[in-house]
Design a protein around this motif. Structure first.
Motif, PDB file in Angstrom:
ATOM      1  N   THR A  17       0.827  -1.196   0.000  1.00 15.75           N
ATOM      2  CA  THR A  17       0.000   0.000   0.000  1.00 15.75           C
ATOM      3  C   THR A  17       0.862   1.247   0.000  1.00 15.75           C
ATOM      4  N   LYS A  18       0.507   2.183  -0.865  1.00 16.61           N
ATOM      5  CA  LYS A  18       1.224   3.454  -0.898  1.00 16.61           C
ATOM      6  C   LYS A  18       0.232   4.573  -0.625  1.00 16.61           C
ATOM      7  N   GLN A  19       0.725   5.615  -0.015  1.00 19.68           N
ATOM      8  CA  GLN A  19      -0.160   6.744   0.269  1.00 19.68           C
ATOM      9  C   GLN A  19       0.245   7.949  -0.572  1.00 19.68           C
ATOM     10  N   ASP A  21      -0.787  12.120  -0.990  1.00 18.18           N
ATOM     11  CA  ASP A  21      -1.565  13.292  -0.556  1.00 18.18           C
ATOM     12  C   ASP A  21      -1.210  14.445  -1.473  1.00 18.18           C
ATOM     13  N   SER A  34      -6.392  12.458  -0.749  1.00 18.22           N
ATOM     14  CA  SER A  34      -5.553  11.596   0.070  1.00 18.22           C
ATOM     15  C   SER A  34      -5.956  10.158  -0.245  1.00 18.22           C
ATOM     16  N   GLU A  36      -4.954   5.843  -0.478  1.00 21.67           N
ATOM     17  CA  GLU A  36      -4.109   4.747  -0.028  1.00 21.67           C
ATOM     18  C   GLU A  36      -4.450   3.519  -0.848  1.00 21.67           C
ATOM     19  N   THR A  40      -1.952   4.133  -6.179  1.00 18.54           N
ATOM     20  CA  THR A  40      -2.312   5.509  -5.832  1.00 18.54           C
ATOM     21  C   THR A  40      -1.811   6.526  -6.854  1.00 18.54           C
ATOM     22  N   ARG A 174      -9.120   2.996   0.334  1.00 18.18           N
ATOM     23  CA  ARG A 174      -9.470   4.112   1.224  1.00 18.18           C
ATOM     24  C   ARG A 174      -8.960   5.431   0.660  1.00 18.18           C
ATOM     25  N   ALA A 175      -9.827   6.425   0.766  1.00 17.13           N
ATOM     26  CA  ALA A 175      -9.464   7.744   0.238  1.00 17.13           C
ATOM     27  C   ALA A 175     -10.346   8.803   0.865  1.00 17.13           C
ATOM     28  N   LYS A 189     -10.669   4.616   7.700  1.00 22.95           N
ATOM     29  CA  LYS A 189      -9.267   4.923   7.969  1.00 22.95           C
ATOM     30  C   LYS A 189      -8.478   3.616   8.152  1.00 22.95           C
ATOM     31  N   ALA A 190      -7.158   3.732   8.055  1.00 20.42           N
ATOM     32  CA  ALA A 190      -6.315   2.536   8.144  1.00 20.42           C
ATOM     33  C   ALA A 190      -6.530   1.784   9.457  1.00 20.42           C
TER      34      ALA A 190
END
Ligand code: AMP
Ligand code: MG
Length: 325
Positions: A17-19, A21, A34, A36, A40, A174-175, A189-190
């Motif tokens: 998983t990469k985030q 923003d 934002s 995840e 992404t 998730r975003a 959320k994570a």
């Protein structure tokens, strides 16, 4: 063996998983994404590309936009892109459903108020508006001469719908997206808790909340008299117009928030509920109950629909919480 471990590490990295923003200034507002997930970067690129494409359709100011071209051709027949025709159709239907509180044909009236001074009333009265001035069929549009369209109260919600589809395509679990006042919260959320979305305090600055909403997979779309306005002779003139008076809506509400699963509709309704005012907005909700809402009244009450009881927390005790039944 060493080589195999290295290869495995690369594969693990690729799958992880990469985030991302990011912030943009698009559609005349600040947008933040934002995200995840595994894709992404790709999703983020697709989002910004889509939103700038929509800007080239709906911007009232970009000289090359489709809207500018269509408005310039007012009175003669023009062909529309599918996106333009779809959103226009949604808008015309919404105007009927809201008894004209939302009106996509208000463009020329909006342009007069955007000069940041009170327009002469004769000039306001002379503008041609209303669904009956528009003839749309098979992506061909003909309006009465002088009619100007404006998608300011729906385009960002439509963009949020498109963003939701892109997140699905790129399997983003998730975003949290913010397109001006239009939020889309995907997944949770994570840590497994819901996203927390602040509801703006109309008496405060842009970073003051009156409450917090917990949401999963929802749009949270707000309209309010604090967003854009000018002052003249000690009077404040905000940007949400009552199509009946062609002037800023003399609403007994200061802010309206719609929580639902359809961005275009949420954007349209938050604007329309503001114009309707408290009693009419509650009657409109009672007749449908297919969306949740928060209404902030001029006299400091925060009205919420019953399904928000568990997920909305009032954090500013100068307001009083009421549940609409
Ligand atoms: P929103 O911030 O979504 O409530 O949209 C407000 C914007 O929509 C304004 O800045 C105008 O461009 C436009 N607008 C204002 N009043 C109306 C109305 N009654 N119906 C449709 N669009 C409107
Ligand atoms: Mg709106």
């Amino acid at each position: 063996m060493k080589r195999m471990i290295a290869l495995l590490a690369v594969l693990l990295l690729c799958g992880c998983t990469k985030q991302v923003d990011t912030q943009y200034y698009m559609m005349d507002t600040v947008m933040s994404f934002s995200l995840e997930g595994a894709q992404t970067k790709e999703a983020e690129a697709a989002l910004s590309e889509k939103i700038s494409a929509l800007e080239r359709v709906f911007s009232p100011t970009l000289p090359e936009s489709e809207l500018v071209r269509v408005n310039a051709a007012s009175g003669s027949e023009v062909s529309l892109s599918k996106t333009f025709a779809d959103v226009l159709e949604i808008s015309l239907k919404a105007s009927e459903e809201t008894g004209g509180a939302f009106d996509v044909t208000l463009g020329s009236v909006i342009a007069l108020w955007q000069k940041q001074e009170v327009p002469p009333s004769a000039l306001l009265e002379a503008q041609i508006t209303g669904n009956e001035t528009v003839d749309l069929s098979n992506r061909m549009l003909k309006t009465e001469p002088g009619v100007q369209l404006n998608f300011g109260a729906v385009a960002k919600g439509y963009a949020a719908d498109c963003a939701k589809t892109i997140l699905e395509e790129y399997e983003i679990p998730r975003a949290l997206l913010s397109l001006g006042g239009n939020i889309y919260a995907k997944g949770e959320k994570a840590d497994g808790r819901p996203w927390q979305v602040g509801v703006r305090d109309p008496n405060g600055t842009a970073s003051d909340w009156l409450g917090i909403l917990q949401v999963r997979d929802k749009f949270v779309i707000a309209s309010g008299d604090y967003e854009r306005y000018f002052e003249q002779g000690g009077v404040r003139y905000h940007h949400i117009l009552d199509p009946k008076t062609r002037a800023p809506a003399q609403s007994d509400l200061r802010e309206t928030v719609v929580v639902n699963t359809n961005g275009s509709r949420g954007d349209i309704l938050s604007t329309a509920l503001f114009v309707m005012g408290e009693d009419e907005a509650i009657a409109f909700w009672r007749a449908r109950k297919d969306f949740e809402m928060i209404l902030v009244s001029q006299d400091g009450r925060v009205l919420i629909t019953p399904n928000l009881k568990e997920t909305f927390t009032l954090t500013n005790d100068t307001y009083e919480l009421e549940v609409v039944a």
